[in-house]
Write a protein that holds these residues in place. Structure first.
Motif, PDB file in Angstrom:
ATOM      1  N   ARG A   4       0.937  -1.269  -0.057  1.00  0.00           N
ATOM      2  CA  ARG A   4       0.121   0.197  -0.021  1.00  0.00           C
ATOM      3  C   ARG A   4       0.749   1.174  -0.199  1.00  0.00           C
ATOM      4  N   ARG A   5       2.035   1.030   0.250  1.00  0.00           N
ATOM      5  CA  ARG A   5       2.924   2.396   0.191  1.00  0.00           C
ATOM      6  C   ARG A   5       3.559   2.710  -0.863  1.00  0.00           C
ATOM      7  N   GLN A   6       3.534   2.088  -1.877  1.00  0.00           N
ATOM      8  CA  GLN A   6       3.885   2.223  -3.163  1.00  0.00           C
ATOM      9  C   GLN A   6       2.862   3.014  -4.043  1.00  0.00           C
ATOM     10  N   ARG A   7       3.502   4.017  -4.688  1.00  0.00           N
ATOM     11  CA  ARG A   7       2.523   4.876  -5.662  1.00  0.00           C
ATOM     12  C   ARG A   7       3.347   4.699  -6.862  1.00  0.00           C
ATOM     13  N   GLY A   8       2.603   5.067  -7.969  1.00  0.00           N
ATOM     14  CA  GLY A   8       3.285   5.184  -9.265  1.00  0.00           C
ATOM     15  C   GLY A   8       2.113   5.549 -10.371  1.00  0.00           C
ATOM     16  N   SER A   9       2.482   5.244 -11.814  1.00  0.00           N
ATOM     17  CA  SER A   9       1.518   5.735 -12.661  1.00  0.00           C
ATOM     18  C   SER A   9       2.180   5.072 -14.017  1.00  0.00           C
ATOM     19  N   VAL A  10       1.113   5.017 -14.899  1.00  0.00           N
ATOM     20  CA  VAL A  10       1.455   4.222 -16.277  1.00  0.00           C
ATOM     21  C   VAL A  10       0.624   5.196 -17.089  1.00  0.00           C
ATOM     22  N   LYS A  11       1.112   5.346 -18.193  1.00  0.00           N
ATOM     23  CA  LYS A  11       0.353   6.333 -19.484  1.00  0.00           C
ATOM     24  C   LYS A  11       0.451   5.619 -20.640  1.00  0.00           C
ATOM     25  N   GLY A  12      -0.809   5.489 -21.381  1.00  0.00           N
ATOM     26  CA  GLY A  12      -0.737   5.276 -22.717  1.00  0.00           C
ATOM     27  C   GLY A  12      -0.887   3.690 -22.955  1.00  0.00           C
ATOM     28  N   LEU A  13      -1.705   3.033 -22.140  1.00  0.00           N
ATOM     29  CA  LEU A  13      -1.886   1.634 -22.153  1.00  0.00           C
ATOM     30  C   LEU A  13      -3.085   1.527 -23.453  1.00  0.00           C
ATOM     31  N   VAL A  19      -9.137   2.086 -27.180  1.00  0.00           N
ATOM     32  CA  VAL A  19      -9.055   3.091 -25.926  1.00  0.00           C
ATOM     33  C   VAL A  19      -7.820   3.297 -25.057  1.00  0.00           C
ATOM     34  N   LEU A  20      -7.240   4.372 -25.082  1.00  0.00           N
ATOM     35  CA  LEU A  20      -6.122   4.679 -24.101  1.00  0.00           C
ATOM     36  C   LEU A  20      -6.449   4.907 -22.845  1.00  0.00           C
ATOM     37  N   VAL A  21      -5.450   4.200 -22.076  1.00  0.00           N
ATOM     38  CA  VAL A  21      -5.742   4.372 -20.596  1.00  0.00           C
ATOM     39  C   VAL A  21      -4.525   4.799 -19.763  1.00  0.00           C
ATOM     40  N   ASP A  22      -4.533   5.854 -18.965  1.00  0.00           N
ATOM     41  CA  ASP A  22      -3.877   6.441 -17.932  1.00  0.00           C
ATOM     42  C   ASP A  22      -4.245   6.132 -16.488  1.00  0.00           C
ATOM     43  N   ILE A  23      -3.245   5.460 -15.533  1.00  0.00           N
ATOM     44  CA  ILE A  23      -3.471   5.209 -14.487  1.00  0.00           C
ATOM     45  C   ILE A  23      -2.461   5.768 -13.374  1.00  0.00           C
TER      46      ILE A  23
END
Length: 70
Positions: A4-13, A19-23
């Motif tokens: 739960r301490r991790q944070r992050g992101s992905v873009k362009g899936l 459909v393009l997905v950013d999370i």
């Protein structure tokens, strides 16, 4: 390993139908954005929550967020 301490992101899936997905995620929430070049309805499920139908407007971005359970 996920914690739960991790944070992050992905873009362009790329999801079905182009459909393009950013999370982005953190300890508190998951934020997401969906973009589709054409109007369409997609089925969306975030984390272990229920599935829901979302209407995407062609050329527009659908943004939302979900608080993470504690």
């Amino acid at each position: 390993m996920w914690t739960r301490r991790q944070r992050g992101s992905v873009k362009g899936l790329r999801a079905r139908g182009g459909v393009l997905v950013d999370i982005a995620w953190s300890r508190e929430c998951v934020e997401y954005a969906l973009f589709s070049p054409t109007s369409r309805t997609v089925t969306l499920r975030v984390m272990e929550g229920p599935s829901e139908e979302v209407r995407l407007i062609g050329g527009g971005t659908y943004r939302s967020s979900v608080k993470r359970p504690r």
